[in-house]
Design a protein around this motif. Structure first.
Motif, PDB file in Angstrom:
ATOM      1  N   TRP A  27       2.490 -45.012  36.483  1.00 34.59           N
ATOM      2  CA  TRP A  27       2.990 -45.242  37.830  1.00 34.59           C
ATOM      3  C   TRP A  27       2.191 -44.394  38.816  1.00 34.59           C
ATOM      4  O   TRP A  27       1.829 -43.262  38.535  1.00 34.59           O
ATOM      5  CB  TRP A  27       4.472 -44.888  37.931  1.00 34.59           C
ATOM      6  N   GLN A  28       1.934 -44.971  39.999  1.00 35.41           N
ATOM      7  CA  GLN A  28       1.204 -44.260  41.041  1.00 35.41           C
ATOM      8  C   GLN A  28       1.832 -44.593  42.393  1.00 35.41           C
ATOM      9  O   GLN A  28       2.110 -45.752  42.689  1.00 35.41           O
ATOM     10  CB  GLN A  28      -0.274 -44.665  41.037  1.00 35.41           C
ATOM     11  N   ALA A  29       2.061 -43.555  43.203  1.00 35.76           N
ATOM     12  CA  ALA A  29       2.677 -43.736  44.518  1.00 35.76           C
ATOM     13  C   ALA A  29       1.600 -43.932  45.580  1.00 35.76           C
ATOM     14  O   ALA A  29       0.528 -43.328  45.521  1.00 35.76           O
ATOM     15  CB  ALA A  29       3.541 -42.531  44.865  1.00 35.76           C
ATOM     16  N   ILE A  30       1.888 -44.806  46.559  1.00 38.30           N
ATOM     17  CA  ILE A  30       1.000 -45.052  47.680  1.00 38.30           C
ATOM     18  C   ILE A  30       1.756 -44.780  48.970  1.00 38.30           C
ATOM     19  O   ILE A  30       2.869 -45.281  49.163  1.00 38.30           O
ATOM     20  CB  ILE A  30       0.467 -46.496  47.687  1.00 38.30           C
ATOM     21  N   VAL A  31       1.168 -43.984  49.847  1.00 38.97           N
ATOM     22  CA  VAL A  31       1.820 -43.576  51.085  1.00 38.97           C
ATOM     23  C   VAL A  31       0.985 -44.070  52.265  1.00 38.97           C
ATOM     24  O   VAL A  31      -0.248 -43.972  52.252  1.00 38.97           O
ATOM     25  CB  VAL A  31       1.965 -42.041  51.153  1.00 38.97           C
ATOM     26  N   THR A  32       1.653 -44.607  53.289  1.00 39.81           N
ATOM     27  CA  THR A  32       0.973 -44.987  54.524  1.00 39.81           C
ATOM     28  C   THR A  32       0.918 -43.781  55.445  1.00 39.81           C
ATOM     29  O   THR A  32       1.954 -43.240  55.844  1.00 39.81           O
ATOM     30  CB  THR A  32       1.702 -46.137  55.228  1.00 39.81           C
ATOM     31  N   LEU A  33      -0.278 -43.336  55.778  1.00 40.98           N
ATOM     32  CA  LEU A  33      -0.466 -42.156  56.616  1.00 40.98           C
ATOM     33  C   LEU A  33      -0.216 -42.489  58.088  1.00 40.98           C
ATOM     34  O   LEU A  33      -0.200 -43.665  58.468  1.00 40.98           O
ATOM     35  CB  LEU A  33      -1.885 -41.613  56.439  1.00 40.98           C
ATOM     36  N   PRO A  34      -0.015 -41.475  58.923  1.00 38.76           N
ATOM     37  CA  PRO A  34       0.250 -41.730  60.346  1.00 38.76           C
ATOM     38  C   PRO A  34      -0.830 -42.549  61.039  1.00 38.76           C
ATOM     39  O   PRO A  34      -0.548 -43.268  61.985  1.00 38.76           O
ATOM     40  CB  PRO A  34       0.334 -40.312  60.937  1.00 38.76           C
ATOM     41  N   ASP A  35      -2.093 -42.441  60.562  1.00 36.27           N
ATOM     42  CA  ASP A  35      -3.172 -43.202  61.201  1.00 36.27           C
ATOM     43  C   ASP A  35      -3.322 -44.610  60.631  1.00 36.27           C
ATOM     44  O   ASP A  35      -4.263 -45.326  60.961  1.00 36.27           O
ATOM     45  CB  ASP A  35      -4.498 -42.446  61.087  1.00 36.27           C
ATOM     46  N   GLY A  36      -2.383 -45.004  59.745  1.00 34.43           N
ATOM     47  CA  GLY A  36      -2.407 -46.359  59.199  1.00 34.43           C
ATOM     48  C   GLY A  36      -3.115 -46.510  57.880  1.00 34.43           C
ATOM     49  O   GLY A  36      -3.026 -47.553  57.233  1.00 34.43           O
ATOM     50  N   ARG A  37      -3.843 -45.470  57.435  1.00 35.96           N
ATOM     51  CA  ARG A  37      -4.538 -45.550  56.147  1.00 35.96           C
ATOM     52  C   ARG A  37      -3.547 -45.486  54.997  1.00 35.96           C
ATOM     53  O   ARG A  37      -2.467 -44.908  55.121  1.00 35.96           O
ATOM     54  CB  ARG A  37      -5.548 -44.404  56.019  1.00 35.96           C
ATOM     55  N   ARG A  38      -3.942 -46.073  53.864  1.00 35.51           N
ATOM     56  CA  ARG A  38      -3.112 -46.038  52.657  1.00 35.51           C
ATOM     57  C   ARG A  38      -3.695 -44.991  51.711  1.00 35.51           C
ATOM     58  O   ARG A  38      -4.871 -45.049  51.365  1.00 35.51           O
ATOM     59  CB  ARG A  38      -3.104 -47.407  51.985  1.00 35.51           C
ATOM     60  N   HIS A  39      -2.873 -44.024  51.297  1.00 36.86           N
ATOM     61  CA  HIS A  39      -3.348 -42.924  50.451  1.00 36.86           C
ATOM     62  C   HIS A  39      -2.643 -42.984  49.101  1.00 36.86           C
ATOM     63  O   HIS A  39      -1.411 -43.033  49.019  1.00 36.86           O
ATOM     64  CB  HIS A  39      -3.057 -41.578  51.125  1.00 36.86           C
TER      65      HIS A  39
END
Length: 435
Positions: A27-39
């Motif tokens: 499993w791997q988590a993906i977070v949307t950063l404030p500037d819109g990028r996906r990390h």
């Protein structure tokens, strides 16, 4: 300004992040950063449950402002190869410019192959200095990367195709700026090893019916899936298919163009040839309705979902419809999960099961080589499975009535708009206007 901040804060509070599974099953988590990028966060340990993974994604989303992530890449004014003033760089710039002028679709890939895998071995000297030993070293380096898991064997073959084209053009190109030697330095050099083929997926007719009759699946997705299967057009061809291309009088769809997602332009279909696709009788009522909805204005036959959500969205709605066959959703060393392109394979496989003439299938599908068609013919053995169903079944009348989606939309609102696995994703939020 304050209203924007309020909306942003509300979105951040509502978002819980996304989780995916890596190729190794972690499993791997993906977070949307404030500037819109996906990390992407580092994969979680083996044995971590889905619930724990979701908690990790939610925790990281709440603290996304404090995450240690690299800065956004700065825009580059010129391509990397433009700044290379070496003899090899100047020659490659002329080579790539010639391919751009001729509209070669793989130009961007060629440039990446050169920069990452080919030039480091060939060096900065003129192509006149290239030797067969250089190309043997390229093959050895590619094989090592494949064995080390850094590169797939198909990607290695693509890199090798670029390398051999470079070598051949250095001796045979029509352009004087590119042709600079008498012999092809890669001639006779054996390419990278070929690995195991990754098996294709396709839907059984019974699974297809479950999807297009389920009340919670949006009407747009039902329609595009039905058209994708019954016409076996590529995604790029469907996006620019116009009402005028659908000839109901003569029972064919004329495929003359495709959408290039890289250049954002309309280009010839793959293979460079137009073709006619016969209209399945079961699909005709839907095509009549779609042309009627467009009226005299014509234009594109149907608006497709976002290009970034096609595969993920398809699998999400399959799960919502109860189509949970393991091989459609999980990868193995010899198979991969269902992709949008596999709907094209679904229609071709159904035609093979129906025992349509093989060479008619090849022509209608737009395959330049019959060997490509044979790959789908080999899938027919899976049609012996219990509960397979009858190919190209009649479509439900609800697909021809836009009002039929109102009830399902209200159901989705009551049960909260979320993914098939309960995750609120950007892809699903993009689907909501279609409801």
């Amino acid at each position: 300004m304050s209203q924007r901040k309020t909306k942003s804060a509300t979105h951040a509070a509502r978002s819980k992040g996304t989780i995916v599974k890596t190729k190794t099953g972690l499993w791997q988590a993906i977070v949307t950063l404030p500037d819109g990028r996906r990390h992407r966060l580092p994969p979680l340990q083996k044995g971590t449950t889905e619930k724990k993974a979701r908690e990790q994604a939610a925790w990281a989303t709440e603290r996304r402002d404090d995450l240690d992530v690299p800065d956004a890449p700065k825009p580059v004014a010129v391509e990397p190869y433009d700044a290379d003033t070496s003899a090899a760089g100047v020659w490659f710039k002329a080579w790539i410019a010639d391919r751009i002028a001729r509209g070669i679709a793989t130009t961007r890939d060629n440039a990446a192959h050169w920069r990452m895998y080919i030039q480091p071995i060939l060096g900065n000297g003129s192509p006149k200095t290239w030797k067969r030993e250089h190309f043997r070293k390229i093959v050895a380096a590619l094989d090592a990367k494949v064995q080390g898991g850094e590169l797939s064997w198909k990607s290695a073959l693509n890199v090798w195709a670029t390398a051999t084209k470079l070598a051949n053009d250095s001796a045979e190109s029509k352009q004087d700026k590119i042709r600079c030697r008498q012999d092809d330095p890669a001639h006779g050099v054996q390419g990278p090893d070929k690995g195991d083929d990754i098996g294709k997926q396709f839907l059984y007719p019974a699974e297809f019916l479950n999807l297009i009759t389920h009340p919670e699946v949006p009407l747009l997705w039902k329609r595009v899936v039905a058209i994708g299967v019954y016409t076996y057009l590529r995604d790029a061809e469907l996006r620019v298919l116009e009402c005028g291309d659908v000839d109901l009088e003569h029972g064919v769809i004329r495929v003359t163009k495709a959408w290039d997602r890289r250049t954002k332009k309309i280009v010839p279909p793959k293979g460079g040839k137009a073709r006619d696709v016969p209209i399945e009788p079961a699909l005709r009522p839907l095509l009549e309705v779609l042309k009627g909805e467009r009226g005299k204005a014509g234009g594109v036959l149907i608006a497709m979902p976002s290009e970034r959500d096609m595969a993920r969205g398809l699998r999400r709605w399959l799960k919502r419809a109860g189509v949970e066959r393991d091989e459609l959703h999980n990868a193995t060393p010899t198979t991969r999960p269902m992709r949008w392109h596999d709907l094209r394979g679904t229609g071709i496989t159904w035609r093979a099961f129906r025992d349509d003439p093989k060479f008619e299938i090849q022509g209608d599908a737009g395959h330049a080589q019959f060997s490509t068609t044979e790959e789908y013919l080999q899938l027919v053995t899976a049609t012996r499975r219990k509960g397979f169903g009858v190919p190209f079944p009649p479509l439900p009348a609800s697909l021809c009535d836009h009002r039929s989606d109102h009830h399902s939309a209200s159901n989705r609102t009551r049960s909260s708009i979320s993914g098939a696995d309960g995750t609120r994703t950007r892809g699903l939020r993009r689907d909501r206007p279609a409801l």
